[in-house]
Design a protein around this motif. Structure first.
Motif, PDB file in Angstrom:
ATOM      1  N   ARG A 116      20.680 -15.544  34.787  1.00  0.00           N
ATOM      2  CA  ARG A 116      22.217 -14.113  35.084  1.00  0.00           C
ATOM      3  C   ARG A 116      22.135 -13.847  36.482  1.00  0.00           C
ATOM      4  NH1 ARG A 116      20.949  -9.413  34.173  1.00  0.00           N
ATOM      5  NH2 ARG A 116      18.773  -8.263  33.345  1.00  0.00           N
ATOM      6  N   ASP A 117      23.572 -12.825  36.458  1.00  0.00           N
ATOM      7  CA  ASP A 117      23.528 -12.270  37.873  1.00  0.00           C
ATOM      8  C   ASP A 117      22.684 -11.100  38.095  1.00  0.00           C
ATOM      9  OD1 ASP A 117      26.758 -10.183  38.300  1.00  0.00           O
ATOM     10  OD2 ASP A 117      25.464 -10.417  35.873  1.00  0.00           O
ATOM     11  N   ALA A 118      22.800 -11.595  39.067  1.00  0.00           N
ATOM     12  CA  ALA A 118      21.546 -10.079  40.041  1.00  0.00           C
ATOM     13  C   ALA A 118      21.732  -8.871  40.174  1.00  0.00           C
ATOM     14  CB  ALA A 118      20.945 -10.935  40.983  1.00  0.00           C
ATOM     15  N   VAL A 159      15.684 -14.682  35.198  1.00  0.00           N
ATOM     16  CA  VAL A 159      16.276 -14.705  36.289  1.00  0.00           C
ATOM     17  C   VAL A 159      17.297 -15.086  36.408  1.00  0.00           C
ATOM     18  CG1 VAL A 159      15.665 -17.158  38.001  1.00  0.00           C
ATOM     19  CG2 VAL A 159      14.706 -16.748  36.072  1.00  0.00           C
ATOM     20  N   LEU A 160      16.775 -13.101  38.079  1.00  0.00           N
ATOM     21  CA  LEU A 160      18.399 -12.985  38.429  1.00  0.00           C
ATOM     22  C   LEU A 160      18.671 -13.136  39.267  1.00  0.00           C
ATOM     23  CD1 LEU A 160      17.381  -8.883  38.170  1.00  0.00           C
ATOM     24  CD2 LEU A 160      18.545 -10.054  36.278  1.00  0.00           C
ATOM     25  N   TYR A 166      12.876 -11.829  36.571  1.00  0.00           N
ATOM     26  CA  TYR A 166      12.629 -12.799  38.080  1.00  0.00           C
ATOM     27  C   TYR A 166      13.278 -13.005  39.174  1.00  0.00           C
ATOM     28  CZ  TYR A 166       8.363 -13.769  35.351  1.00  0.00           C
ATOM     29  OH  TYR A 166       7.351 -14.095  34.888  1.00  0.00           O
ATOM     30  N   LYS A 167      13.075 -13.175  40.790  1.00  0.00           N
ATOM     31  CA  LYS A 167      14.547 -12.991  41.058  1.00  0.00           C
ATOM     32  C   LYS A 167      14.190 -14.605  41.672  1.00  0.00           C
ATOM     33  CE  LYS A 167      17.316 -11.181  44.399  1.00  0.00           C
ATOM     34  NZ  LYS A 167      18.371 -10.723  43.942  1.00  0.00           N
ATOM     35  N   ASP A 168      15.434 -15.067  41.674  1.00  0.00           N
ATOM     36  CA  ASP A 168      15.904 -16.472  42.361  1.00  0.00           C
ATOM     37  C   ASP A 168      15.612 -17.373  41.796  1.00  0.00           C
ATOM     38  OD1 ASP A 168      18.340 -15.257  44.026  1.00  0.00           O
ATOM     39  OD2 ASP A 168      16.784 -14.652  45.530  1.00  0.00           O
TER      40      ASP A 168
END
Length: 141
Positions: free
Chosen positions: A26-28, A52-53, A6-8
């Motif tokens: 973790r970092d995107a 989750v990025l 997932y993003k953010d």
């Protein structure tokens, strides 16, 4: 099957469900070595988890990144990357102790690897094999 990414943030329908898996933030951009270390730790032990990025500002000298860092400092979820959010219960159904030292929020990759190992001690590989009494004693200090 691939693990969901997932993003953010987690979508509301996932967040509302009773998640029984750890959530790795973790970092995107996949450039943070600490995030990669924790990510690989989960993968090596073949643990089922959610990802989750999160955008992580790296250039703190630019005004935009510095402003974003200040905003994120108030939001602990965005200021600690990498981090793992553990499920409320262990696989045996016992409540997790919030004051458990192995369940405290941290972004230290070594502490996160220790948390992974303490939550899944039977999963191979063993991150901390017994080598000798001297090595075991030094690990405790």
């Amino acid at each position: 099957t691939p693990r969901p990414i997932y993003k953010d943030a987690l979508p509301p329908e996932v967040e509302a469900s009773n998640i029984d898996k750890p959530i790795l933030y973790r970092d995107a951009n996949c450039v943070c070595a600490a995030s990669q270390m924790v990510w690989l730790g989960l993968e090596c032990k073949n643990i089922d988890y959610l990802t989750v990025l999160v955008e992580k500002p790296f250039n703190l000298r630019s005004d935009e990144s510095a402003n974003r860092r200040i905003e994120n400092a108030n939001d602990e979820k965005n200021s600690m990357i990498p981090r793992i959010v553990w499920p409320e219960t262990e696989s045996n159904g016992d409540e997790m102790k919030n004051n458990d030292k192995n369940n405290q929020p941290t972004s230290d990759p070594i502490k996160l690897l220790e948390q992974i190992h303490s939550h899944y001690p039977a999963a191979t590989p063993n991150f901390y094999p017994k080598l000798s009494a001297a090595v075991d004693a030094s690990r405790c200090n």
